[in-house]
Design a protein around this motif. Structure first.
Motif, PDB file in Angstrom:
ATOM      1  N   THR A  29      32.191  42.768  69.233  1.00 13.52           N
ATOM      2  CA  THR A  29      33.120  42.213  68.344  1.00 13.52           C
ATOM      3  C   THR A  29      34.205  43.433  68.191  1.00 13.52           C
ATOM      4  N   LEU A  30      35.450  43.464  68.316  1.00 15.08           N
ATOM      5  CA  LEU A  30      36.459  44.140  67.795  1.00 15.08           C
ATOM      6  C   LEU A  30      37.192  43.942  66.572  1.00 15.08           C
ATOM      7  N   PHE A  31      36.439  43.213  65.625  1.00 22.98           N
ATOM      8  CA  PHE A  31      36.852  42.746  64.351  1.00 22.98           C
ATOM      9  C   PHE A  31      35.666  43.393  63.434  1.00 22.98           C
ATOM     10  N   PRO A  32      36.172  44.425  62.436  1.00 22.21           N
ATOM     11  CA  PRO A  32      35.252  45.039  61.570  1.00 22.21           C
ATOM     12  C   PRO A  32      34.485  43.789  60.673  1.00 22.21           C
ATOM     13  N   LYS A  33      33.353  44.134  60.227  1.00 21.38           N
ATOM     14  CA  LYS A  33      32.394  43.195  59.333  1.00 21.38           C
ATOM     15  C   LYS A  33      33.173  42.827  58.371  1.00 21.38           C
ATOM     16  N   GLU A  34      33.129  40.913  58.402  1.00 23.09           N
ATOM     17  CA  GLU A  34      34.211  40.278  57.646  1.00 23.09           C
ATOM     18  C   GLU A  34      33.935  40.662  56.098  1.00 23.09           C
ATOM     19  N   ASP A  35      32.739  40.988  55.810  1.00 20.26           N
ATOM     20  CA  ASP A  35      32.091  41.119  54.400  1.00 20.26           C
ATOM     21  C   ASP A  35      33.035  42.215  53.638  1.00 20.26           C
ATOM     22  N   HIS A  36      33.374  43.265  54.511  1.00 23.24           N
ATOM     23  CA  HIS A  36      34.048  44.289  53.949  1.00 23.24           C
ATOM     24  C   HIS A  36      35.487  43.805  53.324  1.00 23.24           C
ATOM     25  N   GLN A  37      36.217  43.126  54.066  1.00 26.10           N
ATOM     26  CA  GLN A  37      37.465  42.554  53.579  1.00 26.10           C
ATOM     27  C   GLN A  37      37.395  41.582  52.578  1.00 26.10           C
ATOM     28  N   TYR A  38      36.513  40.776  52.255  1.00 29.49           N
ATOM     29  CA  TYR A  38      36.140  39.957  51.095  1.00 29.49           C
ATOM     30  C   TYR A  38      35.798  40.628  50.075  1.00 29.49           C
ATOM     31  N   ILE A  39      35.173  41.963  50.099  1.00 22.95           N
ATOM     32  CA  ILE A  39      35.151  42.747  49.065  1.00 22.95           C
ATOM     33  C   ILE A  39      36.148  43.485  48.718  1.00 22.95           C
ATOM     34  N   GLY A  40      37.070  43.747  49.654  1.00 22.42           N
ATOM     35  CA  GLY A  40      38.456  44.414  49.335  1.00 22.42           C
ATOM     36  C   GLY A  40      39.405  43.542  48.653  1.00 22.42           C
ATOM     37  N   ILE A  41      39.337  41.991  49.026  1.00 25.19           N
ATOM     38  CA  ILE A  41      40.074  41.065  48.433  1.00 25.19           C
ATOM     39  C   ILE A  41      39.809  40.815  46.958  1.00 25.19           C
ATOM     40  N   LEU A  42      38.367  40.854  46.824  1.00 25.80           N
ATOM     41  CA  LEU A  42      37.814  41.074  45.432  1.00 25.80           C
ATOM     42  C   LEU A  42      38.276  42.126  44.458  1.00 25.80           C
ATOM     43  N   GLN A  43      38.367  43.193  45.015  1.00 24.62           N
ATOM     44  CA  GLN A  43      38.810  44.219  44.359  1.00 24.62           C
ATOM     45  C   GLN A  43      40.071  44.260  44.012  1.00 24.62           C
ATOM     46  N   LEU A  44      41.096  43.579  45.004  1.00 23.54           N
ATOM     47  CA  LEU A  44      42.359  43.424  44.525  1.00 23.54           C
ATOM     48  C   LEU A  44      42.356  42.550  43.483  1.00 23.54           C
ATOM     49  N   LEU A  45      41.816  41.123  43.509  1.00 26.56           N
ATOM     50  CA  LEU A  45      41.973  40.456  42.369  1.00 26.56           C
ATOM     51  C   LEU A  45      41.438  41.109  40.976  1.00 26.56           C
ATOM     52  N   LEU A  46      40.538  41.978  40.891  1.00 26.79           N
ATOM     53  CA  LEU A  46      39.928  42.231  40.059  1.00 26.79           C
ATOM     54  C   LEU A  46      41.023  43.396  39.520  1.00 26.79           C
ATOM     55  N   LEU A  47      41.692  44.251  40.149  1.00 26.78           N
ATOM     56  CA  LEU A  47      42.743  45.400  39.941  1.00 26.78           C
ATOM     57  C   LEU A  47      43.926  44.821  39.138  1.00 26.78           C
ATOM     58  N   PHE A  48      44.367  43.496  39.624  1.00 31.12           N
ATOM     59  CA  PHE A  48      45.437  43.060  39.198  1.00 31.12           C
ATOM     60  C   PHE A  48      45.075  42.008  38.191  1.00 31.12           C
ATOM     61  N   ARG A  49      43.752  41.775  37.849  1.00 26.53           N
ATOM     62  CA  ARG A  49      43.486  41.069  36.810  1.00 26.53           C
ATOM     63  C   ARG A  49      43.941  39.316  37.344  1.00 26.53           C
ATOM     64  N   TRP A  50      43.810  38.880  38.546  1.00 23.93           N
ATOM     65  CA  TRP A  50      44.074  37.633  39.041  1.00 23.93           C
ATOM     66  C   TRP A  50      42.696  36.898  39.085  1.00 23.93           C
ATOM     67  N   THR A  51      42.522  36.117  37.992  1.00 23.66           N
ATOM     68  CA  THR A  51      41.165  35.593  37.683  1.00 23.66           C
ATOM     69  C   THR A  51      41.566  33.974  37.986  1.00 23.66           C
ATOM     70  N   TRP A  52      42.593  33.555  38.071  1.00 24.67           N
ATOM     71  CA  TRP A  52      42.913  32.109  38.254  1.00 24.67           C
ATOM     72  C   TRP A  52      43.639  32.045  39.459  1.00 24.67           C
ATOM     73  N   ILE A  53      43.059  31.684  40.618  1.00 23.47           N
ATOM     74  CA  ILE A  53      43.725  31.393  41.918  1.00 23.47           C
ATOM     75  C   ILE A  53      43.467  30.484  42.533  1.00 23.47           C
ATOM     76  N   GLY A  54      44.122  30.206  43.653  1.00 24.65           N
ATOM     77  CA  GLY A  54      43.822  28.961  44.691  1.00 24.65           C
ATOM     78  C   GLY A  54      43.153  29.536  46.027  1.00 24.65           C
ATOM     79  N   VAL A  55      42.637  28.727  46.684  1.00 29.01           N
ATOM     80  CA  VAL A  55      42.298  29.071  47.856  1.00 29.01           C
ATOM     81  C   VAL A  55      42.365  28.128  49.226  1.00 29.01           C
TER      82      VAL A  55
END
Length: 830
Positions: free
Chosen positions: A148-174
């Protein structure tokens, strides 16, 4: 049925194979082949257009002439089987030579491309490299042939979670894609919930395959769009693949068509999402992605890429049919050899400039997906080089080595692919971990659009898996361009407004845990942060502010000489001390006069000295409590007052006994004299001294900080140590006062020209009144006011004794000296 006989000569084989060809398979519109000793193949999704409806009135291969809006398994299987056939002769599993063998296949960017081609190629153990999201494999053994030429997907999900927590976005849509996003929705989103993220909606991304589905799918898109626009969540995660951008760009059109008000959202897109649009979207507004944040595989400018683009045109490689189709759609023209239905169609010259196209049609920079394909090709090349090195040890000539390479089985290359590590032309290291996944970071991209349909991808941060746990994401918040409606203020995405200072959260029944009410903190507690779960108590040496938003340090409080109350009491104490000294000096000066000698002048002097010490004792209660002053305060006050009251008692008993002794044959004469008075004073004083000594030995007073009695003050006080002993001292003093008052009251009407018992009665009445009111007042006050009450009681009771007993005598001594004689003193009135 075609029967193949093994004994046929070679020419018969060729004839037979020509007759057995699958002559009319479902066509693949864009194929490119360049012959070589060693080939790298690619099955890649590049373009999306609507297809014709399949009516089965003619051969399906004739009806499916246009591309589908999404790749289907049929084309991928066909492409995979063509790689296993001799080029130009579609006979799966038959190749007439070795010159066009594919040593590896690059697939992507959609997960279904990798999944479907794996079903064919893994049978032949062909190494495969994917640069998109990982498909869910039905057969886990297929994973062994994937790189795979794609990094482990868990890393980007952790990063997205950190972004949400950084900006205190706790009410989101998916919104997630049907295939690749289901795992995300089932396994990742629950982890988001554990970190305090709530979801207003979780929608599956609608898909369209055939024109027959359009009406039904449009209704699904309309519902999804309506749910998004009606949502109170201002942040939406878009987890999809390259087609997800098509869905996103249709929103403005849906808003106009169905009259649905547009609400600005901050889109957070995963790295699998790429800018993609259909020809009909060419003129659509792309402002919806302005201010969006997306993740992308870390990439870097490749040397020579710009020159490559400038030299690339349909005339540079006429065999590349895809380039001609792209050129016609991008520049809205047709080539002269194309069947033109309209005479006024613009003719393509092939000299058009790619840099003149808006970014929504073509980007001149290398995208992260293209960068992945670039690295994939070089990874295969480096793996081949490693394979070449291992087989060239026995080489004798170049042709021999070439033959050895051609004789290698495809699965042999996979070993070298998994261990490949190199630096590409951009200076970036490319390597893989033990699971065959790319070791790379994710870039955080901020999308900035312009009115001319162009856009920029601005890198504002990075998600580095090698960073500290919980801190893999770094982002320059100030560099982010937010959607225009927010006026460059950071968007807020909460279920409800934040609870302000002085309030805490209280869950709403029946609502997600991110939805809550704000309730004021109870008395004595504070919340010094917004959106606090619970109110906190202040430290003992602090108290809450009026708005209960923060803690204020308590002020240390005690009765000081700078305090108006302390100054007043000190002045009163010194004034009465001076008066006492004045009275004492008068009595000393006239000590031999009858009125001074009457009723035991030694008791009088002792009483005056004790009153002077009582007034001065009050000064011990003013000022900062220290260890010595705390030891002296109550004990000195108790002993001195006991001496004073016992003197008054002795004088009272002496007066009563003196009148009783004047009766004939009275036995009281033996009790009249200094011995009785001295016994009363000494015994009373000794008793109080004993009580004080026991108090000091068992539980002496000490300086103490009272943190709790006053809300805004720390009371620095003398802790009495033993409250029982304190009240014993007061009790004994009160006992003496009551006896003295009783005796004086009984002798108040004794006949005499100067009956001292009357004044003693009055003084004891004042004394008892002061100390009876002292107890409830003392217990109901706190801090320095408690000390002031006791000090005032000492001064008032001492002043009562001084003012009620001595002024009449001083008046006679100083003013009416004619009355200060023995005859006048002994005269009786009947």
């Amino acid at each position: 049925m075609c029967l193949v006989l093994a004994l046929l000569p070679q020419r018969a084989w060729d004839v037979l194979l020509d007759n057995c060809l699958i002559s009319d398979p479902l066509p693949i519109n864009h194929k490119y082949y360049h012959s070589g000793d060693i080939n790298i193949a690619g099955i890649i999704s590049q373009i999306y257009t609507f297809s014709n409806t399949v009516t089965f009135k003619s051969h399906p291969s004739h009806e499916l002439l246009g591309d589908l809006i999404h790749f289907v398994a049929t084309w991928i299987y066909l492409a995979a089987m063509e790689l296993l056939s001799t080029w130009g002769r579609f006979i799966p599993n038959y190749k007439c030579d070795r010159q066009d063998n594919a040593v590896a296949v690059i697939g992507g960017p959609n997960s279904d491309v990798s999944l479907f081609m794996a079903n064919i190629l893994c049978v032949y153990k062909v190494p495969q490299l994917r640069y998109g999201s990982a498909p869910v494999m039905n057969d886990q053994s297929q994973e062994g042939f994937f790189q795979t030429l794609f990094p482990k997907e868990d890393h980007q999900y952790i990063g997205i979670l950190q972004l949400l927590l950084l900006f205190r976005w706790t009410w989101i849509g998916v919104i997630f894609a049907y295939y690749s996003g289901e795992t995300f929705a089932e396994t990742v989103l629950p982890k988001f919930s554990q970190r305090g993220i709530c979801f207003d909606f979780i929608e599956k991304l609608p898909t369209v395959y055939f024109n027959t589905d359009i009406a039904e799918k449009v209704a699904e898109w309309d519902k999804t769009y309506t749910d998004i626009m009606r949502s109170t969540a201002n942040v939406v995660i878009l987890h999809g693949e390259i087609t997800a951008m098509i869905f996103l760009l249709t929103f403005p059109a849906f808003s106009e068509t169905f009259d649905i008000p547009v609400k600005t959202k901050v889109w957070i897109m995963t790295a699998q999402v790429e800018f993609t649009s259909l020809p009909l979207q060419r003129l659509w507004d792309i402002d919806i992605i302005h201010g969006a944040l997306s993740l992308a595989i870390h990439s870097k400018d490749v040397i020579g890429f710009q020159n490559f683009l400038h030299n690339r045109n349909p005339t540079s490689d006429e065999e590349d049919g895809f380039l001609r189709d792209f050129w016609q759609q991008a520049f809205n023209c047709v080539f002269p050899d194309t069947e033109v239905e309209k005479q006024n169609e613009k003719i393509c010259t092939g000299e058009e400039k790619l840099e003149s196209l808006p970014g929504s049609v073509f980007e001149m920079s290398m995208t992260s997906h293209s960068y992945s394909v670039y690295n994939a090709v070089h990874a295969v090349a480096h793996a081949l080089q490693s394979l070449h090195s291992s087989v060239s040890k026995r080489r004798a000539m170049v042709d021999g080595v070439r033959q050895e390479l051609l004789n290698q089985q495809p699965w042999q290359l996979h070993h070298y692919l998994r261990s490949v590590s190199f630096n590409n032309s951009a200076g970036e290291k490319v390597s893989f971990d033990e699971n065959g996944e790319l070791v790379a970071a994710f870039d955080i991209i901020n999308w900035v659009t312009f009115p001319n349909k162009s856009f920029l991808r601005v890198k504002v941060g990075e998600i580095d898996p090698s960073g500290p746990r919980g801190q893999t994401a770094t982002i320059a918040v100030d560099a982010i361009i937010w959607p225009s409606t927010y006026n460059q203020a950071q968007p807020i995405s909460l279920c409800n407004d934040l609870c302000h200072f002085g309030y805490s959260k209280r869950k709403k029944e029946g609502e997600p845990f991110c939805c809550y009410d704000c309730h004021p903190c109870p008395e004595g507690k504070i919340s010094n942060q917004k959106d606090q779960d619970n109110c906190d108590e202040c430290p003992e040496d602090h108290f809450p502010s009026k708005d209960q938003a923060f803690c204020i340090p308590k002020v240390i409080s005690f009765l000081t000489y700078t305090d108006p109350l302390g100054i007043s009491l000190a002045i009163i104490a010194l004034s009465f001390s001076f008066i006492t000294i004045l009275v004492f000096s008068i009595f000393i000066t006239h000590k031999d006069t009858p009125i001074v000698k009457a009723n035991n002048r030694n008791l009088t002097f002792t009483l005056l000295i004790s009153l002077l010490l009582s007034f001065l004792c009050a000064l011990l209660f003013i000022g900062r409590p220290e260890k010595v002053t705390c030891l002296l305060r109550q004990t000195a006050f108790g002993i001195i007052f006991s001496v004073a009251v016992s003197c008054v008692l002795a004088k009272t008993i002496t007066v009563v006994l003196a009148f009783m002794a004047t009766k004939p044959e009275s036995r009281m004469r033996r009790w009249v004299g200094k011995r009785l008075a001295n016994s009363i004073v000494l015994s009373s004083s000794f008793t109080q001294v004993t009580i004080s000594a026991v108090w000091l030995s068992l539980s002496p007073p000490f300086p103490d900080f009272d943190m709790h009695s006053m809300t805004e003050e720390i009371i620095l006080e003398c802790n009495e140590g033993s409250a029982i002993m304190f009240y014993c001292v007061l009790g004994f003093m009160g006992f003496l006062a009551i006896i003295s008052f009783t005796v004086a009251f009984l002798g108040r009407n004794l006949p005499d020209s100067f009956n001292e018992a009357k004044f003693i009665t009055l003084s004891m009445l004042v004394f008892c009144s002061v100390w009876l009111t002292f107890v409830p007042t003392y217990l109901s006050t706190k801090g320095k006011y408690m000390v002031a009450v006791e000090t005032f009681s000492i001064l008032a009771s001492s002043a009562g004794l001084l003012g009620c007993i001595f002024p009449p005598k001083c008046y006679i001594i100083v003013v009416r000296r004619d009355l200060n004689n023995k005859q006048q003193l002994m005269r009786r009135h009947y």
